[in-house]
Scaffold this active site. Structure first.
Site, PDB file in Angstrom:
ATOM      1  N   LYS A 275      30.292  21.062   8.521  1.00 47.88           N
ATOM      2  CA  LYS A 275      29.110  21.330   7.689  1.00 47.88           C
ATOM      3  C   LYS A 275      27.871  20.655   8.274  1.00 47.88           C
ATOM      4  O   LYS A 275      26.836  21.287   8.478  1.00 47.88           O
ATOM      5  CB  LYS A 275      29.312  20.824   6.247  1.00 47.88           C
ATOM      6  N   THR A 276      27.987  19.342   8.526  1.00 48.72           N
ATOM      7  CA  THR A 276      26.831  18.585   9.014  1.00 48.72           C
ATOM      8  C   THR A 276      26.475  19.012  10.437  1.00 48.72           C
ATOM      9  O   THR A 276      25.311  19.287  10.751  1.00 48.72           O
ATOM     10  CB  THR A 276      27.129  17.076   8.954  1.00 48.72           C
TER      11      THR A 276
ATOM     12  N   ARG B 283      30.623   6.800  10.594  1.00 54.03           N
ATOM     13  CA  ARG B 283      29.556   7.612   9.972  1.00 54.03           C
ATOM     14  C   ARG B 283      28.175   7.040  10.210  1.00 54.03           C
ATOM     15  O   ARG B 283      28.010   5.835  10.404  1.00 54.03           O
ATOM     16  CB  ARG B 283      29.750   7.643   8.457  1.00 54.03           C
TER      17      ARG B 283
ATOM     18  N   HIS C  60      29.948  22.487  -2.460  1.00 51.54           N
ATOM     19  CA  HIS C  60      30.160  21.535  -1.367  1.00 51.54           C
ATOM     20  C   HIS C  60      29.882  22.279  -0.063  1.00 51.54           C
ATOM     21  O   HIS C  60      30.796  22.814   0.569  1.00 51.54           O
ATOM     22  CB  HIS C  60      31.610  21.019  -1.406  1.00 51.54           C
TER      23      HIS C  60
ATOM     24  N   ASP D 294      25.324  18.716   2.807  1.00 52.26           N
ATOM     25  CA  ASP D 294      26.600  18.515   2.098  1.00 52.26           C
ATOM     26  C   ASP D 294      26.704  19.066   0.674  1.00 52.26           C
ATOM     27  O   ASP D 294      27.774  19.506   0.283  1.00 52.26           O
ATOM     28  CB  ASP D 294      26.905  17.021   2.066  1.00 52.26           C
TER      29      ASP D 294
ATOM     30  N   ARG E   8      36.753   7.474   1.109  1.00 51.17           N
ATOM     31  CA  ARG E   8      36.854   7.466  -0.342  1.00 51.17           C
ATOM     32  C   ARG E   8      38.296   7.248  -0.760  1.00 51.17           C
ATOM     33  O   ARG E   8      39.210   7.459   0.021  1.00 51.17           O
ATOM     34  CB  ARG E   8      36.359   8.797  -0.922  1.00 51.17           C
TER      35      ARG E   8
ATOM     36  N   LYS F  36      29.260  10.799  -3.621  1.00 46.99           N
ATOM     37  CA  LYS F  36      30.206  11.777  -4.154  1.00 46.99           C
ATOM     38  C   LYS F  36      30.404  11.581  -5.669  1.00 46.99           C
ATOM     39  O   LYS F  36      30.829  12.505  -6.362  1.00 46.99           O
ATOM     40  CB  LYS F  36      31.538  11.710  -3.393  1.00 46.99           C
TER      41      LYS F  36
ATOM     42  N   SER G 108      36.057  18.161   4.567  1.00 47.36           N
ATOM     43  CA  SER G 108      35.608  17.092   5.456  1.00 47.36           C
ATOM     44  C   SER G 108      36.044  17.348   6.908  1.00 47.36           C
ATOM     45  O   SER G 108      37.196  17.689   7.166  1.00 47.36           O
ATOM     46  CB  SER G 108      36.193  15.770   4.955  1.00 47.36           C
TER      47      SER G 108
HETATM   48  P1  ATP Z   1      32.086  15.803   5.559  1.00 44.64           P
HETATM   49  O1  ATP Z   1      32.272  16.660   4.329  1.00 44.64           O
HETATM   50  O2  ATP Z   1      33.121  14.721   5.618  1.00 44.64           O
HETATM   51  O3  ATP Z   1      30.702  15.302   5.725  1.00 44.64           O
HETATM   52  P2  ATP Z   1      31.562  17.831   7.611  1.00 44.64           P
HETATM   53  O4  ATP Z   1      32.077  19.188   7.257  1.00 44.64           O
HETATM   54  O5  ATP Z   1      30.115  17.600   7.473  1.00 44.64           O
HETATM   55  O6  ATP Z   1      32.453  16.721   6.847  1.00 44.64           O
HETATM   56  P3  ATP Z   1      31.087  17.183  10.359  1.00 44.64           P
HETATM   57  O7  ATP Z   1      30.467  15.846  10.138  1.00 44.64           O
HETATM   58  O8  ATP Z   1      30.180  18.303  10.711  1.00 44.64           O
HETATM   59  O9  ATP Z   1      32.013  17.570   9.114  1.00 44.64           O
HETATM   60  O10 ATP Z   1      32.227  16.981  11.438  1.00 44.64           O
HETATM   61  C1  ATP Z   1      32.695  17.955  12.360  1.00 44.64           C
HETATM   62  C2  ATP Z   1      33.253  17.188  13.549  1.00 44.64           C
HETATM   63  O11 ATP Z   1      33.993  18.047  14.410  1.00 44.64           O
HETATM   64  C3  ATP Z   1      32.121  16.597  14.376  1.00 44.64           C
HETATM   65  O12 ATP Z   1      32.532  15.330  14.832  1.00 44.64           O
HETATM   66  C4  ATP Z   1      31.996  17.616  15.539  1.00 44.64           C
HETATM   67  O13 ATP Z   1      31.494  17.015  16.707  1.00 44.64           O
HETATM   68  C5  ATP Z   1      33.448  18.016  15.719  1.00 44.64           C
HETATM   69  N1  ATP Z   1      33.665  19.374  16.319  1.00 44.64           N
HETATM   70  C6  ATP Z   1      34.393  19.638  17.431  1.00 44.64           C
HETATM   71  N2  ATP Z   1      34.444  20.946  17.681  1.00 44.64           N
HETATM   72  C7  ATP Z   1      33.740  21.575  16.722  1.00 44.64           C
HETATM   73  C8  ATP Z   1      33.425  22.951  16.455  1.00 44.64           C
HETATM   74  N3  ATP Z   1      33.856  23.934  17.219  1.00 44.64           N
HETATM   75  N4  ATP Z   1      32.668  23.215  15.371  1.00 44.64           N
HETATM   76  C9  ATP Z   1      32.241  22.221  14.555  1.00 44.64           C
HETATM   77  N5  ATP Z   1      32.507  20.916  14.759  1.00 44.64           N
HETATM   78  C10 ATP Z   1      33.243  20.573  15.834  1.00 44.64           C
HETATM   79 MN    MN Z   2      28.994  16.174   6.388  1.00 43.58          MN
END
Ligand code: ATP
Ligand code: MN
Length: 526
Positions: free
Chosen positions: A249-250, A329, A227, A264, A66, A207, A245
């Site tokens: 979360k995901t 992504r 969020h 999300d 973004r 978003k 980010s």
């Molecule tokens: P966005 O808001 O951009 O969607 P998000 O909070 O959903 O971000 P995720 O897509 O869950 O973020 O990304 C977390 C990344 O960190 C993943 O690529 C995951 O494999 C990696 N990772 C490595 N170690 C950990 C951990 N201990 N806990 C969570 N994620 C981890």
């Molecule tokens: Mn996410």
């Protein structure tokens, strides 16, 4: 594909009731195309290619994320005194908006368009109807996945309330049009339109609607918008995962033992938590089937992959390749994940996790927060940014984004914080701070906490395991750290124990604590 409701194709808008002037202006509009037709269209248009699992793979072009500095809100009677104007909510002149609207309409007049009726908010009482208009077939497919798909019944007399006009090929002229540069996302709360131009990063659309809901729900309905991701256990216990980010979360909400509500964006009203969306948008950098089987399995026919590359001479995706961006992504409808809550709603939460990826390696991997601490960490919205990760060891930077999503908040952060505060005061919610970042030293010295350990700590919290465990107080942050956790090495639980140089630890922890204080003073104006 029993949940895939929109399987019928309408090759011409006239075949369905058209409720928007935008649609009646054009000869070549394809409305509500099915997944397979959109994939075919996207391939035919040369927008991307198929992978060996059948997913559609493409590049987003110049923008691989973004562009927050190019996001604007139209300044008018409705927004003047309600929006928290500043760096995040930049004002856009209403006349310039109208001029840009006409220019965009002219631009698309002879273009092939893909339109779609979509919804946001899984709770019927909060649902909004959206018309999305795209020039790229894959962007329309993205909207099929990420927004809630209306049922056949809902489509009969569908009245769109909000419109997204998403034209990546349209470039603004900043001097005439009033944008910062050629790309822009502009929200008009009165006309209920989101304009996107000059960027093909699809995340701007999702978003954009999130920003809209972050205005409507708290301001007009006193509903907290968040969020966060959400999932629900077999006993109906909902958990929320807030975080900026890349904090997890995901990743952490996809859990074989729990049903996914959403990954999300959610709302929390008096009785329930509900998803705003109909799908997920997951990071895939270094994705592995072993560590994240649900997400890995979701990347199949219909799913979209952005900015990934193939292994040489194959159509098999090399998830370690970050030559285009680290922010690779995938987008898929929520039911591509094996265990999902249908509809995407759940009870009020029992557990809330604040996820932070602390690259200094000083925050404990799990700690329990009092209501006061919860408010403090919510307003802070801390994580850290790694500047130029590929360039070797660089000092990480503390970043604070209020409510774990300041970039999407049209109102003052304290409005959301106060709503959360009221809900926490009402009782029965446990709040945890989870560091999914570094341990054993900061970035370059220590290492990222292993995903299975983070999952084990979350499961322990959800099962109530910590009710019978002793806690110790962190001497700088005052956080309560459990001293035991199933399947997690004891030493990991107290971050200082993982550092060789204890003095260096204290120093780093103190300097982070000072950054927190400075940030809090800035936001609260105290
Ligand atoms: P966005 O808001 O951009 O969607 P998000 O909070 O959903 O971000 P995720 O897509 O869950 O973020 O990304 C977390 C990344 O960190 C993943 O690529 C995951 O494999 C990696 N990772 C490595 N170690 C950990 C951990 N201990 N806990 C969570 N994620 C981890
Ligand atoms: Mn996410």
């Amino acid at each position: 594909m029993k949940h895939d409701i929109l399987t019928s194709d309408f090759s011409n808008a006239a075949k369905q009731k058209v409720n928007h002037p935008l649609l009646s202006l054009h000869a070549d509009i394809r409305l509500n195309l099915s997944v397979s037709t959109l994939v075919e269209e996207a391939l035919k248009n040369g927008e991307g290619t198929l992978t060996d699992t059948g997913a559609f793979m493409c590049d987003t072009g110049k923008f691989t994320g973004r562009s927050p500095k190019d996001k604007f809100t139209v300044y008018d009677d409705k927004t003047a005194d309600t929006v928290a104007w500043g760096e995040i909510n930049q004002a856009f002149d209403a006349d310039k908006f109208e001029a840009l609207y006409q220019k965009m309409l002219t631009f698309i007049a002879n273009k092939k368009l893909y339109a779609r009726y979509a919804c946001a908010c899984a709770a019927p009482e909060h649902k909004i109807n959206i018309l999305v208009v795209n020039t790229l077939a894959w962007h329309n497919l993205f909207c099929h996945h990420l927004f809630i798909r209306p049922t056949e019944n809902e489509l009969v007399n569908f009245e769109p309330e909000w419109t997204i006009l998403d034209i990546p090929e349209f470039e603004a002229n900043p001097e005439i049009d009033g944008t910062r540069q050629s790309n822009f996302t502009i929200i008009d709360f009165t006309k209920k339109i989101i304009f996107i131009g000059g960027t093909a990063y699809a995340g701007e659309m999702k978003k954009g609607i999130f920003t809209v809901l972050n205005y409507i729900l708290p301001e007009e309905k006193k509903v907290l918008s968040m969020h966060c991701s959400a999932n629900i256990g077999k006993d109906g216990d909902t958990a929320l995962f807030f975080g900026l980010s890349g904090t997890g979360k995901t990743t952490l909400s996809a859990d074989p033992y729990r049903n996914l509500i959403g990954d999300d964006e959610h709302g929390w009203d008096d009785k329930q938590v509900f998803n705003f969306e109909g799908g997920c948008y997951a990071k895939v950098i270094n994705l592995s089937e072993e560590q994240e089987p649900e997400i890995f399995g979701a990347i199949r026919y219909g799913s979209i992959l952005e900015n990934t590359r193939f292994k040489e001479n194959t159509k098999s995706v090399d998830y370690s390749n970050q030559s285009v961006t680290e922010n690779t992504r995938t987008a898929y409808p929520i039911h591509y994940i094996p265990n999902v809550a249908i509809p995407s709603v759940g009870n009020a939460p029992k557990n809330i996790f604040f996820l932070t990826a602390d690259a200094f390696g000083v925050l404990p991997p799990i700690s329990k927060l009092s209501i006061e601490q919860a408010m403090y960490y919510f307003v802070a919205g801390y994580t850290s940014k790694l500047a130029g990760t590929e360039m070797g060891i660089k000092e990480p930077q503390a970043t604070f984004s209020a409510c774990f999503g300041a970039a999407f908040l049209p109102l003052h952060p304290l409005k959301y914080a106060n709503l959360l505060g009221e809900k926490l005061e009402a009782g029965n919610v446990k709040v945890w701070l989870i560091n999914t970042g570094w341990s054993g030293g900061g970035y370059g010295v220590g290492s990222r906490i292993k995903l299975p350990y983070t999952r084990a700590m979350i499961h322990a919290a959800l099962k109530g395991e910590f009710d019978n465990v002793n806690f110790i107080k962190h001497d700088i942050f005052g956080l309560e750290m459990p001293t035991m956790c199933t399947d997690v090495p004891k030493d990991l639980l107290n971050p200082k124990n993982t550092w060789l140089d204890k003095e260096a630890y204290d120093q780093k922890a103190r300097s982070l604590a000072i950054s927190f204080e400075e940030n809090y003073r800035r936001i609260s104006g105290k």
